[in-house]
Design a protein around this motif. Structure first.
Motif, PDB file in Angstrom:
ATOM      1  N   GLU A 180     -11.327  14.280   1.806  1.00  0.00           N
ATOM      2  CA  GLU A 180     -12.119  13.878   0.882  1.00  0.00           C
ATOM      3  C   GLU A 180     -12.605  12.500   0.866  1.00  0.00           C
ATOM      4  N   GLY A 181     -13.706  12.181  -0.019  1.00  0.00           N
ATOM      5  CA  GLY A 181     -14.385  10.912  -0.087  1.00  0.00           C
ATOM      6  C   GLY A 181     -14.524  10.466   1.268  1.00  0.00           C
ATOM      7  N   MET A 182     -14.502   9.007   1.276  1.00  0.00           N
ATOM      8  CA  MET A 182     -15.141   8.313   2.548  1.00  0.00           C
ATOM      9  C   MET A 182     -13.887   7.162   2.865  1.00  0.00           C
ATOM     10  N   LEU A 183     -13.483   7.072   3.986  1.00  0.00           N
ATOM     11  CA  LEU A 183     -12.494   6.067   4.442  1.00  0.00           C
ATOM     12  C   LEU A 183     -13.218   5.036   5.517  1.00  0.00           C
ATOM     13  N   ILE A 184     -13.298   3.688   5.126  1.00  0.00           N
ATOM     14  CA  ILE A 184     -14.013   2.982   6.117  1.00  0.00           C
ATOM     15  C   ILE A 184     -13.033   1.431   6.137  1.00  0.00           C
ATOM     16  N   LEU A 185     -12.514   1.170   7.568  1.00  0.00           N
ATOM     17  CA  LEU A 185     -11.687   0.086   7.449  1.00  0.00           C
ATOM     18  C   LEU A 185     -12.649  -1.204   7.661  1.00  0.00           C
ATOM     19  N   ASP A 186     -12.470  -2.214   7.272  1.00  0.00           N
ATOM     20  CA  ASP A 186     -12.934  -3.540   7.806  1.00  0.00           C
ATOM     21  C   ASP A 186     -11.898  -4.457   8.571  1.00  0.00           C
ATOM     22  N   VAL A 238     -10.020  -2.140   2.891  1.00  0.00           N
ATOM     23  CA  VAL A 238     -10.238  -0.493   3.108  1.00  0.00           C
ATOM     24  C   VAL A 238     -11.077   0.019   2.124  1.00  0.00           C
ATOM     25  N   GLU A 239     -12.185   0.422   2.659  1.00  0.00           N
ATOM     26  CA  GLU A 239     -13.361   0.903   1.686  1.00  0.00           C
ATOM     27  C   GLU A 239     -12.944   2.548   1.535  1.00  0.00           C
ATOM     28  N   SER A 242     -16.227 -11.339  14.671  1.00  0.00           N
ATOM     29  CA  SER A 242     -15.044 -10.793  15.024  1.00  0.00           C
ATOM     30  C   SER A 242     -14.570  -9.356  14.097  1.00  0.00           C
ATOM     31  N   HIS A 243     -15.774  -9.194  13.260  1.00  0.00           N
ATOM     32  CA  HIS A 243     -15.535  -8.158  12.169  1.00  0.00           C
ATOM     33  C   HIS A 243     -16.108  -6.944  12.905  1.00  0.00           C
ATOM     34  N   ARG A 244     -15.340  -5.762  12.751  1.00  0.00           N
ATOM     35  CA  ARG A 244     -15.863  -4.453  13.159  1.00  0.00           C
ATOM     36  C   ARG A 244     -15.352  -3.437  11.807  1.00  0.00           C
ATOM     37  N   ASN A 245     -16.240  -2.205  12.145  1.00  0.00           N
ATOM     38  CA  ASN A 245     -15.938  -1.169  10.957  1.00  0.00           C
ATOM     39  C   ASN A 245     -15.129  -0.071  11.702  1.00  0.00           C
ATOM     40  N   VAL A 246     -14.386   0.509  11.039  1.00  0.00           N
ATOM     41  CA  VAL A 246     -13.656   1.499  11.734  1.00  0.00           C
ATOM     42  C   VAL A 246     -13.796   2.799  10.603  1.00  0.00           C
ATOM     43  N   ALA A 247     -14.717   3.792  10.840  1.00  0.00           N
ATOM     44  CA  ALA A 247     -15.083   5.041   9.909  1.00  0.00           C
ATOM     45  C   ALA A 247     -14.054   5.936  10.102  1.00  0.00           C
ATOM     46  N   LEU A 248     -13.365   6.404   9.095  1.00  0.00           N
ATOM     47  CA  LEU A 248     -12.474   7.577   9.440  1.00  0.00           C
ATOM     48  C   LEU A 248     -13.324   8.908   8.669  1.00  0.00           C
ATOM     49  N   THR A 249     -12.599   9.944   8.997  1.00  0.00           N
ATOM     50  CA  THR A 249     -13.100  11.263   8.383  1.00  0.00           C
ATOM     51  C   THR A 249     -12.063  12.161   7.767  1.00  0.00           C
ATOM     52  N   LEU A 270       0.827  -1.114  -0.052  1.00  0.00           N
ATOM     53  CA  LEU A 270      -0.026   0.158   0.102  1.00  0.00           C
ATOM     54  C   LEU A 270       1.052   1.420   0.027  1.00  0.00           C
ATOM     55  N   LEU A 271       2.218   1.279   0.846  1.00  0.00           N
ATOM     56  CA  LEU A 271       2.745   2.507   0.875  1.00  0.00           C
ATOM     57  C   LEU A 271       3.284   2.822  -0.463  1.00  0.00           C
ATOM     58  N   GLU A 272       3.719   1.770  -1.237  1.00  0.00           N
ATOM     59  CA  GLU A 272       4.343   1.986  -2.699  1.00  0.00           C
ATOM     60  C   GLU A 272       3.258   2.405  -3.611  1.00  0.00           C
ATOM     61  N   MET A 273       2.136   1.737  -3.505  1.00  0.00           N
ATOM     62  CA  MET A 273       1.247   2.117  -4.614  1.00  0.00           C
ATOM     63  C   MET A 273       0.260   3.442  -4.067  1.00  0.00           C
ATOM     64  N   PHE A 274      -0.079   3.509  -3.020  1.00  0.00           N
ATOM     65  CA  PHE A 274      -0.580   4.692  -2.649  1.00  0.00           C
ATOM     66  C   PHE A 274       0.159   5.433  -1.491  1.00  0.00           C
ATOM     67  N   PRO A 275       1.314   6.146  -1.701  1.00  0.00           N
ATOM     68  CA  PRO A 275       1.863   6.853  -0.179  1.00  0.00           C
ATOM     69  C   PRO A 275       1.057   7.881   0.257  1.00  0.00           C
ATOM     70  N   ALA A 276       0.410   8.569  -0.374  1.00  0.00           N
ATOM     71  CA  ALA A 276      -0.439   9.846   0.328  1.00  0.00           C
ATOM     72  C   ALA A 276      -1.701   9.105   1.142  1.00  0.00           C
ATOM     73  N   LEU A 277      -2.306   8.030   0.475  1.00  0.00           N
ATOM     74  CA  LEU A 277      -3.305   7.479   1.263  1.00  0.00           C
ATOM     75  C   LEU A 277      -2.817   6.770   2.481  1.00  0.00           C
ATOM     76  N   SER A 278      -1.657   5.874   2.308  1.00  0.00           N
ATOM     77  CA  SER A 278      -1.091   5.411   3.517  1.00  0.00           C
ATOM     78  C   SER A 278      -0.661   6.276   4.568  1.00  0.00           C
ATOM     79  N   ALA A 279      -0.118   7.468   4.455  1.00  0.00           N
ATOM     80  CA  ALA A 279       0.380   8.347   5.433  1.00  0.00           C
ATOM     81  C   ALA A 279      -1.092   8.902   6.091  1.00  0.00           C
ATOM     82  N   GLU A 280      -2.397   9.171   5.076  1.00  0.00           N
ATOM     83  CA  GLU A 280      -3.542   9.511   5.649  1.00  0.00           C
ATOM     84  C   GLU A 280      -4.140   8.607   6.554  1.00  0.00           C
ATOM     85  N   LEU A 281      -4.153   7.415   6.167  1.00  0.00           N
ATOM     86  CA  LEU A 281      -4.667   6.240   6.907  1.00  0.00           C
ATOM     87  C   LEU A 281      -3.867   6.144   8.522  1.00  0.00           C
ATOM     88  N   GLN A 282      -2.596   6.332   8.325  1.00  0.00           N
ATOM     89  CA  GLN A 282      -1.912   6.122   9.582  1.00  0.00           C
ATOM     90  C   GLN A 282      -2.389   7.463  10.516  1.00  0.00           C
TER      91      GLN A 282
END
Length: 110
Positions: free
Chosen positions: A78-84, A93-94, A68-75, A9-21
């Protein structure tokens, strides 16, 4: 999964990776934030929606994720990010309404 090799993920989408962290840290999800640098994109969602840039970092289950599943909705800004999250591990990563992510996924995982 296609025959294509998984990509960090870090190589494919470096900005998204940093944003997720950053967003996970802000949500108090330090354990999940620590997983982000090691995540590999193994497949994209194939729902066909023109706003969906969801991708899997663990193999997609045949049915539901289970108890054992949960969603983590982030804010994001831009757009929407929801982790499974399954058993404490990020499974998918939605990413919704982020065309640049969707377009790159379609190229990498045709």
């Amino acid at each position: 999964m296609t025959g294509k090799k998984q990509k960090l993920l870090l190589e494919m989408f470096p900005a998204l990776s940093a944003e997720l962290q950053q967003l996970l840290a802000e949500e108090g999800e330090a354990g999940l934030a620590a997983q982000v640098p090691e995540l590999s994109v193994i497949e994209r969602c194939r729902c066909g929606d023109d706003f969906c840039g969801t991708f899997y970092v663990l193999p997609k289950p045949a049915g539901a994720y289970g108890p054992s599943h949960r969603n983590v909705a982030l804010t994001p800004k831009e757009g929407m990010l929801i982790l499974d999250v399954v058993s404490g591990k990020i499974a998918a990563v939605e990413v919704l309404y982020r065309n640049e992510i969707r377009q790159k996924l379609q190229i990498e995982f045709p």
